[in-house]
Design a protein around this motif. Structure first.
Motif, PDB file in Angstrom:
ATOM      1  N   TYR A 129       0.843  -1.192   0.000  1.00  0.00           N
ATOM      2  CA  TYR A 129       0.000   0.000   0.000  1.00  0.00           C
ATOM      3  C   TYR A 129       0.882   1.247   0.000  1.00  0.00           C
ATOM      4  CZ  TYR A 129      -4.517   2.276   0.605  1.00  0.00           C
ATOM      5  OH  TYR A 129      -5.671   2.997   0.382  1.00  0.00           O
ATOM      6  N   PHE A 130       0.379   2.289  -0.655  1.00  0.00           N
ATOM      7  CA  PHE A 130       1.002   3.617  -0.604  1.00  0.00           C
ATOM      8  C   PHE A 130       0.115   4.520   0.237  1.00  0.00           C
ATOM      9  CE2 PHE A 130       0.986   7.938  -2.662  1.00  0.00           C
ATOM     10  CZ  PHE A 130       2.183   8.370  -2.107  1.00  0.00           C
ATOM     11  N   SER A 131       0.688   5.059   1.329  1.00  0.00           N
ATOM     12  CA  SER A 131      -0.083   5.941   2.199  1.00  0.00           C
ATOM     13  C   SER A 131       0.751   7.151   2.599  1.00  0.00           C
ATOM     14  CB  SER A 131      -0.549   5.193   3.458  1.00  0.00           C
ATOM     15  OG  SER A 131       0.567   4.832   4.254  1.00  0.00           O
ATOM     16  N   VAL A 132       0.056   8.248   2.930  1.00  0.00           N
ATOM     17  CA  VAL A 132       0.703   9.479   3.388  1.00  0.00           C
ATOM     18  C   VAL A 132      -0.012   9.889   4.670  1.00  0.00           C
ATOM     19  CG1 VAL A 132       1.517  11.773   2.715  1.00  0.00           C
ATOM     20  CG2 VAL A 132       1.013  10.080   0.949  1.00  0.00           C
ATOM     21  N   ASN A 133       0.700   9.845   5.809  1.00  0.00           N
ATOM     22  CA  ASN A 133       0.032   9.937   7.107  1.00  0.00           C
ATOM     23  C   ASN A 133       0.742  10.912   8.041  1.00  0.00           C
ATOM     24  OD1 ASN A 133      -1.255   7.296   6.227  1.00  0.00           O
ATOM     25  ND2 ASN A 133       0.831   6.607   6.612  1.00  0.00           N
ATOM     26  N   GLN A 134      -0.060  11.619   8.836  1.00  0.00           N
ATOM     27  CA  GLN A 134       0.500  12.434   9.914  1.00  0.00           C
ATOM     28  C   GLN A 134       0.383  11.659  11.223  1.00  0.00           C
ATOM     29  OE1 GLN A 134      -1.476  16.105  11.565  1.00  0.00           O
ATOM     30  NE2 GLN A 134       0.301  17.133  10.676  1.00  0.00           N
TER      31      GLN A 134
END
Length: 278
Positions: A264-269
């Motif tokens: 999976y490709f994710s962008v998270n804070q």
């Protein structure tokens, strides 16, 4: 492969299909994580490429010689990903593509991953999502057949925003952290009523144990993916062990749809905290 099951009065032969000869599949681990309060955390990001292997092997071959790009909606590169490991002599490639010049993403913006391997192109998108602060962490004792410690991690559900959460709890008695996902559909967004707890209960929790806690703000699509992954991993060694069935992520092979990648490709804070059990 032949397995012999022996009972008191009989022996039964069970034939298991050959699990050694499995076609390898690309695995992309591409989690862009940004610590909300660490201004340097976003600058170095890593994306790991490997291949699946046979059922009986724990050796996952790295994928070298790929090109990896993360871009914004305008097509601007967010960083330069290179497969060079300075810890290995002669900067040998190790399948971990690292950018040390990554640009800080903007909350609410969409970002795009492109990976090219052996002439095939894999693409994915995700939205960079915010996370609220942790208010307090406290504990209480729950009695079942015996007394068990429960940790309560308190936050305020963000008002006017659809929130999706991932929690990671690291303890001294588990090699793999405890992961859980949650959405805010069951929680109020009214001021004064939007307060709730993440809870962690484990019979192994003991006085003076150090517990590391990380909360992530994740996208709705990533939450749904993790929910399926965690459900598949129940009874195994955690969400990143071998699951009983493959869970498809957001990675699309635009060249050959049948040769899909796992991961999976994710962008998270994220926000981090810790607690010492009393």
């Amino acid at each position: 492969m032949l397995v012999i099951v022996s009972a008191t009065s009989c022996t039964e032969e069970i034939i298991i299909d050959d699990l050694e000869n499995v076609d390898p599949r690309l695995v992309i681990e591409a989690s862009i994580d940004v610590d909300k309060y660490d201004d340097n955390s976003y600058k170095t990001q890593r994306i790991k490429l490997s291949e699946t292997t046979s059922y009986y092997s724990n050796n996952y071959p790295p994928v070298k010689g790929a090109s990896v790009f993360v871009t914004d909606a305008n097509g601007m590169a967010m960083g330069t990903f290179l497969d060079l490991n300075p810890a290995i002599p002669n900067d040998e490639e190790d399948g971990i593509y690292t950018a040390v010049d990554f640009i800080k993403p903007i909350i609410g913006n969409t970002y795009f991953l492109t990976v090219t391997v052996d002439g095939e192109i894999y693409k994915a998108t995700d939205i960079f999502t915010s996370i609220v602060d942790i208010n307090t962490i406290n504990q209480e004792t729950i009695t079942f057949t015996e007394e068990i410690i429960q940790l309560n991690i308190n936050i305020d559900n963000e008002i006017g925003v659809d929130n999706y959460y991932l929690s990671k709890i690291e303890t001294p008695f588990r090699i793999i952290p405890e992961f859980n996902v949650l959405d805010d559909e069951q929680f109020s967004e009214e001021v004064g009523s939007n307060n709730f707890n993440f809870t962690f209960i484990d019979e192994e929790l003991k006085k003076d144990m150090y517990i590391a806690i990380t909360l992530y703000g994740i996208s709705k699509a990533y939450q749904k993916y993790l929910d399926k992954l965690l459900a598949n991993s129940q009874g195994s060694n955690g969400p990143f062990s071998t699951a009983p069935a493959s869970v498809r992520g957001n990675l699309l092979n635009t060249t050959n749809k049948n040769n899909y990648a796992l991961g999976y490709f994710s962008v998270n804070q994220s926000v981090k905290s810790s607690y010492i059990v009393k």
